[in-house]
Scaffold this motif. Structure first.
Motif, PDB file in Angstrom:
ATOM      1  N   ALA A   1     -30.955  15.370  28.666  1.00  0.00           N
ATOM      2  CA  ALA A   1     -30.647  14.624  29.048  1.00  0.00           C
ATOM      3  C   ALA A   1     -31.514  13.658  29.771  1.00  0.00           C
ATOM      4  O   ALA A   1     -32.840  14.312  31.527  1.00  0.00           O
ATOM      5  N   ILE A   2     -32.019  12.846  29.694  1.00  0.00           N
ATOM      6  CA  ILE A   2     -32.737  11.564  29.891  1.00  0.00           C
ATOM      7  C   ILE A   2     -32.171  11.190  31.481  1.00  0.00           C
ATOM      8  O   ILE A   2     -31.155  10.818  31.198  1.00  0.00           O
ATOM      9  N   ARG A   3     -33.044  10.366  31.946  1.00  0.00           N
ATOM     10  CA  ARG A   3     -31.948   8.983  33.303  1.00  0.00           C
ATOM     11  C   ARG A   3     -32.661   8.124  33.225  1.00  0.00           C
ATOM     12  O   ARG A   3     -33.687   7.527  33.019  1.00  0.00           O
ATOM     13  N   SER A   4     -31.864   6.699  32.946  1.00  0.00           N
ATOM     14  CA  SER A   4     -31.940   5.540  33.570  1.00  0.00           C
ATOM     15  C   SER A   4     -30.890   4.999  33.680  1.00  0.00           C
ATOM     16  O   SER A   4     -29.516   4.603  33.730  1.00  0.00           O
ATOM     17  N   ARG A   5     -32.008   3.821  34.978  1.00  0.00           N
ATOM     18  CA  ARG A   5     -30.602   2.648  34.420  1.00  0.00           C
ATOM     19  C   ARG A   5     -29.856   1.953  33.781  1.00  0.00           C
ATOM     20  O   ARG A   5     -28.968   1.114  33.470  1.00  0.00           O
ATOM     21  N   ASP A   6     -30.709   2.080  32.668  1.00  0.00           N
ATOM     22  CA  ASP A   6     -29.953   1.611  31.392  1.00  0.00           C
ATOM     23  C   ASP A   6     -29.275   2.437  30.532  1.00  0.00           C
ATOM     24  O   ASP A   6     -29.508   2.129  29.483  1.00  0.00           O
ATOM     25  N   ARG A   7     -28.700   3.109  31.333  1.00  0.00           N
ATOM     26  CA  ARG A   7     -28.207   4.140  30.553  1.00  0.00           C
ATOM     27  C   ARG A   7     -27.205   3.618  29.208  1.00  0.00           C
ATOM     28  O   ARG A   7     -27.012   4.281  28.190  1.00  0.00           O
ATOM     29  N   ASP A   8     -26.225   2.928  29.792  1.00  0.00           N
ATOM     30  CA  ASP A   8     -24.921   2.471  28.993  1.00  0.00           C
ATOM     31  C   ASP A   8     -25.737   1.359  27.847  1.00  0.00           C
ATOM     32  O   ASP A   8     -24.984   1.471  26.435  1.00  0.00           O
ATOM     33  N   GLU A   9     -26.779   1.089  28.056  1.00  0.00           N
ATOM     34  CA  GLU A   9     -27.945   0.292  26.780  1.00  0.00           C
ATOM     35  C   GLU A   9     -28.541   0.917  26.652  1.00  0.00           C
ATOM     36  O   GLU A   9     -28.386   0.928  24.955  1.00  0.00           O
ATOM     37  N   LEU A  10     -29.187   1.950  26.613  1.00  0.00           N
ATOM     38  CA  LEU A  10     -29.515   2.561  25.391  1.00  0.00           C
ATOM     39  C   LEU A  10     -28.724   3.261  24.795  1.00  0.00           C
ATOM     40  O   LEU A  10     -28.432   3.502  23.640  1.00  0.00           O
ATOM     41  N   GLN A  11     -27.583   3.681  24.869  1.00  0.00           N
ATOM     42  CA  GLN A  11     -26.292   5.109  24.521  1.00  0.00           C
ATOM     43  C   GLN A  11     -25.730   3.174  23.380  1.00  0.00           C
ATOM     44  O   GLN A  11     -25.981   4.189  22.213  1.00  0.00           O
ATOM     45  N   ARG A  12     -25.918   2.375  24.035  1.00  0.00           N
ATOM     46  CA  ARG A  12     -25.347   1.511  22.617  1.00  0.00           C
ATOM     47  C   ARG A  12     -26.449   1.426  21.279  1.00  0.00           C
ATOM     48  O   ARG A  12     -25.845   1.255  20.726  1.00  0.00           O
ATOM     49  N   VAL A  13     -27.745   1.448  22.290  1.00  0.00           N
ATOM     50  CA  VAL A  13     -29.465   1.378  21.394  1.00  0.00           C
ATOM     51  C   VAL A  13     -28.513   2.498  19.993  1.00  0.00           C
ATOM     52  O   VAL A  13     -28.287   2.064  19.325  1.00  0.00           O
ATOM     53  N   LEU A  14     -28.675   3.401  20.844  1.00  0.00           N
ATOM     54  CA  LEU A  14     -28.802   5.069  19.701  1.00  0.00           C
ATOM     55  C   LEU A  14     -27.920   4.540  18.793  1.00  0.00           C
ATOM     56  O   LEU A  14     -27.695   4.674  17.572  1.00  0.00           O
ATOM     57  N   SER A  15     -26.743   4.111  19.289  1.00  0.00           N
ATOM     58  CA  SER A  15     -24.681   4.014  18.770  1.00  0.00           C
ATOM     59  C   SER A  15     -25.654   3.236  16.809  1.00  0.00           C
ATOM     60  O   SER A  15     -24.720   3.575  15.566  1.00  0.00           O
ATOM     61  N   ALA A  16     -25.950   2.223  17.680  1.00  0.00           N
ATOM     62  CA  ALA A  16     -25.953   1.279  16.737  1.00  0.00           C
ATOM     63  C   ALA A  16     -26.711   1.784  15.662  1.00  0.00           C
ATOM     64  O   ALA A  16     -26.904   0.911  14.507  1.00  0.00           O
ATOM     65  N   GLU A  17     -28.381   2.740  16.073  1.00  0.00           N
ATOM     66  CA  GLU A  17     -28.660   3.092  14.973  1.00  0.00           C
ATOM     67  C   GLU A  17     -28.487   4.380  14.228  1.00  0.00           C
ATOM     68  O   GLU A  17     -29.405   5.194  12.879  1.00  0.00           O
ATOM     69  N   GLY A  18     -27.145   4.662  14.409  1.00  0.00           N
ATOM     70  CA  GLY A  18     -26.799   6.148  13.805  1.00  0.00           C
ATOM     71  C   GLY A  18     -26.981   7.457  14.592  1.00  0.00           C
ATOM     72  O   GLY A  18     -27.224   8.313  13.888  1.00  0.00           O
ATOM     73  N   ILE A  19     -27.148   6.963  16.055  1.00  0.00           N
ATOM     74  CA  ILE A  19     -27.288   8.234  16.376  1.00  0.00           C
ATOM     75  C   ILE A  19     -27.108   8.637  17.447  1.00  0.00           C
ATOM     76  O   ILE A  19     -26.218   8.024  18.790  1.00  0.00           O
TER      77      ILE A  19
END
Length: 367
Positions: free
Chosen positions: A286-304
């Motif tokens: 588990a990483i931590r980031s204040r941009d968590r939701d955006e990072l999850q969106r980026v990963l999802s867009a990359e098929g991750i």
């Protein structure tokens, strides 16, 4: 697509062993408890360096029986953390006790011993630290406080199979330790399962009766018990998987180290810290980031695929509003709930998938 977890890959790697074990149980006609479960209990007790292991149907049941065996009941209080899966708290409620929360400390997100003593009252009958994500809580500090007040410590080790604290296995330090064998765990069944470990002869005897309708022998019910028995097929499967657990753990740890190497310099992103005297088994990375939701969106867009463990701390769940807690009561837990993002990690995961996940996260910060 890069999956968060691939249970099929693990099955394929040991398919012949699993298939033979399952067919052996089917041919035996012994489907509940029995020889396979008894052997699992002995082998898991040996693995944890304890005297007893009591196999049950879920990790939640393991927690419930541990509390009952420790004498916890209606009107009592049990101290735990709000940053955990809800089952930790549900088990306390099953015992008729009231959950009392202590915030986590910011590095490991496990129980903060500095806040523990202030929560102890004459009604406190147990303390449950949660070994979160595969790393153990600060057991020396927690045990010192608990022992001073003569309060038993029950380890929630449901995410910590094989984790260590100063060389001691998870589950072996407290009065008892509770593990889940939910399929996605580091040691997972092909269905539900759990186990309690303890060095107490009396507690082991009590829990063995409680899991099987309170029977000391068939139709002799000494206690008001439960149907918490483990299926023999799960016992057989877990015996096979236990033989591979250390190799799988080292694979997880290698993936964790590589993630930390690749992501350690990323801005606005915090990687897990493995405390020097502990062995982290990376049930979750588990990483931590204040941009968590955006990072999850980026990963999802990359098929991750990714996960959130956990987006709402227990004290803010509607189901436990009756406890009377409010937003702001546990700031470290609440901040973690907003920031944690779990990345794909499992033993069979190709290294290049780790590299691809890290590259996608780095791209998110430069694009």
């Amino acid at each position: 697509m890069i999956p968060f977890l691939d249970l099929k890959a693990q099955y394929q790697s040991i398919k012949s062993e699993i298939d033979a074990a399952v067919l052996g149980v089917l041919g035996s006609g012994q489907y509940i408890l029995g020889e396979e479960v008894a052997r699992l209990e002995q082998e898991f007790a040996d693995y944890c360096n304890v005297k007893h292991a009591i196999a049950v149907n879920t990790g939640t049941s393991a927690l419930h029986l541990s509390l009952l065996a420790a004498g916890v009941g209606p009107g009592d209080e049990v101290i735990t953390v709000p940053f955990t899966f809800v089952a930790t708290v549900s088990a306390i409620c099953y015992a008729g006790a009231r959950p009392v929360f202590v915030d986590v400390e910011p590095v490991t997100l496990t129980m903060d011993p500095a806040q523990l003593e202030a929560k102890i009252t004459p009604r406190t009958k147990a303390i449950i630290p949660v070994h979160l994500y595969g790393q153990m809580a600060d057991m020396d500090a927690i045990k010192a406080i608990a022992d001073h007040h003569r309060i038993p410590v029950i380890e929630d080790a449901c995410q910590a199979h094989g984790a260590q604290y100063k060389g001691a296995r998870a589950g072996s330090i407290g009065a008892s330790g509770c593990f889940s064998f939910y399929p996605g765990k580091n040691l997972g069944a092909c269905g539900e399962g759990g186990i309690v470990v303890t060095n107490s002869d009396d507690q082991a005897k009590t829990m063995r009766m409680l899991r099987d309708w309170g029977q000391e022998q068939r139709y002799h019910h000494l206690l008001k018990g439960f149907n918490y028995r483990m299926d023999a097929i799960q016992g057989a499967i877990l015996r096979i998987k236990l033989r591979h657990l250390e190799a799988w753990t080292e694979a997880r740890r290698a993936h964790g180290r590589r993630y930390s190497l690749l992501l350690g310099g990323s801005p606005n992103l915090r990687t897990p810290v493995e405390v020097a005297d502990r062995r982290h088994v990376y049930h979750v990375y588990a990483i931590r980031s204040r941009d968590r939701d955006e990072l999850q969106r980026v990963l999802s867009a990359e098929g991750i695929q990714s996960g959130l463990h956990y987006p709402i701390p227990v004290h803010l769940q509607k189901a436990h509003a009756d406890l009377g807690y409010q937003a702001g009561d546990f700031p470290i837990s609440e901040a973690a709930a907003r920031e944690v993002l779990s990345l794909p990690i499992y033993p069979e995961m190709p290294t290049w998938h780790v590299d691809q996940v890290a590259a996608a996260l780095e791209y998110a910060y430069v694009s």
